[in-house]
Scaffold this motif. Structure first.
Motif, PDB file in Angstrom:
ATOM      1  N   ASP A  55       4.959 -40.391   2.711  1.00  0.00           N
ATOM      2  CA  ASP A  55       3.757 -40.608   3.240  1.00  0.00           C
ATOM      3  C   ASP A  55       3.969 -40.058   5.010  1.00  0.00           C
ATOM      4  O   ASP A  55       2.773 -39.242   5.694  1.00  0.00           O
ATOM      5  CB  ASP A  55       2.785 -41.810   3.127  1.00  0.00           C
ATOM      6  N   LYS A  56       4.997 -40.786   5.546  1.00  0.00           N
ATOM      7  CA  LYS A  56       5.068 -40.303   6.334  1.00  0.00           C
ATOM      8  C   LYS A  56       5.477 -38.749   7.152  1.00  0.00           C
ATOM      9  O   LYS A  56       4.264 -37.872   7.739  1.00  0.00           O
ATOM     10  CB  LYS A  56       5.971 -41.116   7.350  1.00  0.00           C
ATOM     11  N   ARG A  57       5.966 -38.938   6.409  1.00  0.00           N
ATOM     12  CA  ARG A  57       6.305 -37.036   6.590  1.00  0.00           C
ATOM     13  C   ARG A  57       5.406 -35.930   6.026  1.00  0.00           C
ATOM     14  O   ARG A  57       5.687 -35.510   6.625  1.00  0.00           O
ATOM     15  CB  ARG A  57       7.924 -37.245   5.322  1.00  0.00           C
ATOM     16  N   LYS A  58       4.678 -36.178   5.102  1.00  0.00           N
ATOM     17  CA  LYS A  58       3.691 -35.323   4.766  1.00  0.00           C
ATOM     18  C   LYS A  58       2.571 -35.490   5.862  1.00  0.00           C
ATOM     19  O   LYS A  58       1.834 -34.369   5.949  1.00  0.00           O
ATOM     20  CB  LYS A  58       2.827 -36.482   3.451  1.00  0.00           C
ATOM     21  N   LEU A  90      13.718 -27.612  18.569  1.00  0.00           N
ATOM     22  CA  LEU A  90      12.766 -28.284  18.003  1.00  0.00           C
ATOM     23  C   LEU A  90      11.035 -28.480  18.399  1.00  0.00           C
ATOM     24  O   LEU A  90      10.221 -29.013  18.424  1.00  0.00           O
ATOM     25  CB  LEU A  90      12.575 -29.844  16.597  1.00  0.00           C
ATOM     26  N   GLN A  91      11.419 -29.403  20.092  1.00  0.00           N
ATOM     27  CA  GLN A  91      10.366 -29.909  20.905  1.00  0.00           C
ATOM     28  C   GLN A  91      10.043 -28.984  21.330  1.00  0.00           C
ATOM     29  O   GLN A  91       8.890 -28.597  21.411  1.00  0.00           O
ATOM     30  CB  GLN A  91      11.135 -31.391  21.773  1.00  0.00           C
ATOM     31  N   ARG A 167      12.855 -31.117   7.942  1.00  0.00           N
ATOM     32  CA  ARG A 167      14.322 -31.315   7.606  1.00  0.00           C
ATOM     33  C   ARG A 167      14.666 -32.079   8.492  1.00  0.00           C
ATOM     34  O   ARG A 167      15.820 -33.460   8.340  1.00  0.00           O
ATOM     35  CB  ARG A 167      15.256 -29.694   7.333  1.00  0.00           C
ATOM     36  N   ALA A 168      14.433 -31.808  10.316  1.00  0.00           N
ATOM     37  CA  ALA A 168      14.959 -33.282  11.039  1.00  0.00           C
ATOM     38  C   ALA A 168      14.726 -34.909  10.809  1.00  0.00           C
ATOM     39  O   ALA A 168      15.202 -35.289  11.203  1.00  0.00           O
ATOM     40  CB  ALA A 168      14.339 -32.493  12.622  1.00  0.00           C
ATOM     41  N   ILE A 169      13.665 -34.703  10.191  1.00  0.00           N
ATOM     42  CA  ILE A 169      13.048 -35.454   9.852  1.00  0.00           C
ATOM     43  C   ILE A 169      14.047 -36.550   8.247  1.00  0.00           C
ATOM     44  O   ILE A 169      14.860 -37.399   8.475  1.00  0.00           O
ATOM     45  CB  ILE A 169      11.256 -36.173   9.891  1.00  0.00           C
ATOM     46  N   ASN A 174      18.523 -40.278   6.698  1.00  0.00           N
ATOM     47  CA  ASN A 174      19.534 -40.434   5.452  1.00  0.00           C
ATOM     48  C   ASN A 174      19.620 -39.444   4.418  1.00  0.00           C
ATOM     49  O   ASN A 174      20.061 -39.858   3.349  1.00  0.00           O
ATOM     50  CB  ASN A 174      20.962 -40.944   5.967  1.00  0.00           C
ATOM     51  N   LEU A 175      18.737 -38.461   4.268  1.00  0.00           N
ATOM     52  CA  LEU A 175      18.443 -37.557   3.278  1.00  0.00           C
ATOM     53  C   LEU A 175      19.031 -36.213   3.018  1.00  0.00           C
ATOM     54  O   LEU A 175      18.809 -35.817   4.585  1.00  0.00           O
ATOM     55  CB  LEU A 175      16.617 -37.829   2.962  1.00  0.00           C
TER      56      LEU A 175
END
Length: 215
Positions: A55-58, A90-91, A167-169, A174-175
């Motif tokens: 949910d957070k990533r989405k 990325l920033q 991808r960074a998240i 650790n995924l």
């Protein structure tokens, strides 16, 4: 000559492995409803805490994709501040998305001020200079969509930045940064390239997913 399909058509594939590959793809891309339906229909094992993280990533992914980079940055820093602190590329890309949105909204003065305060410091490093110049050049056009740098305003560019952020998240959580499906395709491509090089003209052609799906 391509590989004879008879060499692999009879190789047994475990259904659980297929389920894991599909589930990996759905979770990676935040397809929450599809994940739930897939788990229900196949009985696949539900990954621990996958819903909360997804949910957070989405939300973050969609904000970045829509060009609302400041909100994506805010939510990312709430999740883990060091994600962006440790990834200047990325920033820069996220800040550039906000700059582009200002340009597209014809808020040129605001865009210039933002570039000077937020993007300007990146100019101290040579690797950012060319991209920084491209972004600043957008201000010179009344219709930036028709400029030589029009690709910086495209959905494809926002998709690229959003994917990099996702991808960074994932790495922070650790995924895997890449889905099992992507890794399989990458490995198959490398193996076919090696076989082609070793066998020379008589070896199999370079792997093409598009051609493989047609076979």
């Amino acid at each position: 000559m391509d590989l004879d399909p008879r060499q692999y058509e009879n190789v047994a594939i475990n259904d659980n492995d297929i389920h894991s590959i599909v589930l990996s793809y759905l979770i990676h891309n935040c397809y929450k409803e599809s994940v739930e339906s897939f788990i229900t229909s196949t009985g696949a094992k539900q990954p621990a805490d996958y819903l909360e993280d997804m949910d957070k990533r989405k939300r973050i992914f969609h904000f970045a994709l829509e060009g609302n980079a400041l909100k994506a940055i805010e939510l990312t820093e709430q999740l883990a501040k060091d994600i962006l602190e440790n990834n200047k590329d990325l920033q820069f890309d996220l800040l550039s998305l906000h700059f582009v949105e200002l340009v597209c909204s014809r808020k040129c003065t605001e865009a210039l001020e933002f570039a000077q305060t937020k993007l300007g410091p990146f100019g101290k490093e040579p690797k950012y200079m060319e991209k920084l110049e491209d972004f600043m050049a957008l201000l010179a056009y009344k219709e930036p969509e028709k400029s030589p740098m029009f690709h910086l305003l495209s959905l494809e560019y926002r998709q690229q930045v959003a994917d990099s952020l996702n991808r960074a998240i994932l790495a922070h959580l650790n995924l895997p940064r890449y889905t099992a499906m992507e890794r399989l395709i990458q490995q198959a491509t490398v193996v076919r390239q090696c076989l082609s090089q070793e066998a020379g003209k008589d070896g199999p052609p370079p792997f093409s997913l598009k051609d493989f799906l047609k076979s």
